[in-house]
Design a protein around this motif. Structure first.
Motif, short mmCIF file in Angstrom:
data_model
loop_
_atom_site.label_atom_id
_atom_site.label_comp_id
_atom_site.label_asym_id
_atom_site.label_seq_id
_atom_site.Cartn_x
_atom_site.Cartn_y
_atom_site.Cartn_z
N MET A 1 8.07 5.71 -9.39
CA MET A 1 6.70 5.62 -8.91
C MET A 1 6.04 4.41 -9.58
N GLU A 2 5.43 3.58 -8.75
CA GLU A 2 4.76 2.39 -9.26
C GLU A 2 3.30 2.37 -8.86
N VAL A 3 2.47 1.89 -9.76
CA VAL A 3 1.04 1.78 -9.49
C VAL A 3 0.77 0.48 -8.75
N SER A 4 -0.08 0.53 -7.77
CA SER A 4 -0.53 -0.66 -7.05
C SER A 4 -1.76 -1.21 -7.79
N GLY A 5 -1.62 -2.43 -8.30
CA GLY A 5 -2.75 -3.05 -8.98
C GLY A 5 -3.95 -3.18 -8.07
N ARG A 6 -3.71 -3.46 -6.81
CA ARG A 6 -4.79 -3.60 -5.83
C ARG A 6 -5.52 -2.27 -5.63
N LYS A 7 -4.74 -1.21 -5.41
CA LYS A 7 -5.36 0.11 -5.20
C LYS A 7 -6.10 0.58 -6.45
N LEU A 8 -5.52 0.30 -7.61
CA LEU A 8 -6.17 0.69 -8.87
C LEU A 8 -7.48 -0.07 -9.04
N SER A 9 -7.48 -1.35 -8.72
CA SER A 9 -8.70 -2.15 -8.82
C SER A 9 -9.79 -1.61 -7.89
N ILE A 10 -9.39 -1.22 -6.69
CA ILE A 10 -10.35 -0.65 -5.73
C ILE A 10 -10.92 0.66 -6.28
N ALA A 11 -10.06 1.52 -6.82
CA ALA A 11 -10.52 2.79 -7.37
C ALA A 11 -11.46 2.56 -8.55
N MET A 12 -11.17 1.57 -9.36
CA MET A 12 -12.05 1.25 -10.49
C MET A 12 -13.41 0.76 -9.99
N ALA A 13 -13.40 -0.07 -8.96
CA ALA A 13 -14.66 -0.58 -8.40
C ALA A 13 -15.48 0.56 -7.81
N GLU A 14 -14.81 1.47 -7.10
CA GLU A 14 -15.52 2.61 -6.51
C GLU A 14 -16.12 3.51 -7.59
N ALA A 15 -15.44 3.59 -8.74
CA ALA A 15 -15.93 4.41 -9.85
C ALA A 15 -16.89 3.63 -10.76
N CYS A 16 -17.08 2.34 -10.45
CA CYS A 16 -17.93 1.46 -11.27
C CYS A 16 -17.49 1.46 -12.73
#
Length: 65
Positions: free
Chosen positions: A1-16
């Protein structure tokens, strides 16, 4: 299982959340989170779980398809 840097960045932005805030909340180092974001290292399952939990999202929201 690998983390997507892009998806993680989006989730961080959504969580501010910044890298510093998320790493503290997840109980991991800033450097570990930076490596995950840049997809330099494959994180452990526990680390993936900690990050997702700290963001309040399912693991499937931050992993590669």
């Amino acid at each position: 299982m690998e983390v997507s840097g892009r998806k993680l960045s989006i989730a961080m932005a959504e969580a501010c959340m910044t890298v510093k805030e998320l790493s503290k909340k997840a109980g991991i180092t800033d450097q570990t989170l930076q490596n995950v974001l840049r997809e330099r290292k494959k994180p452990s399952f526990a680390t993936i779980g900690k990050i997702a939990h700290a963001l309040g999202v399912p693991v499937t929201d931050i992993i590669k398809d």
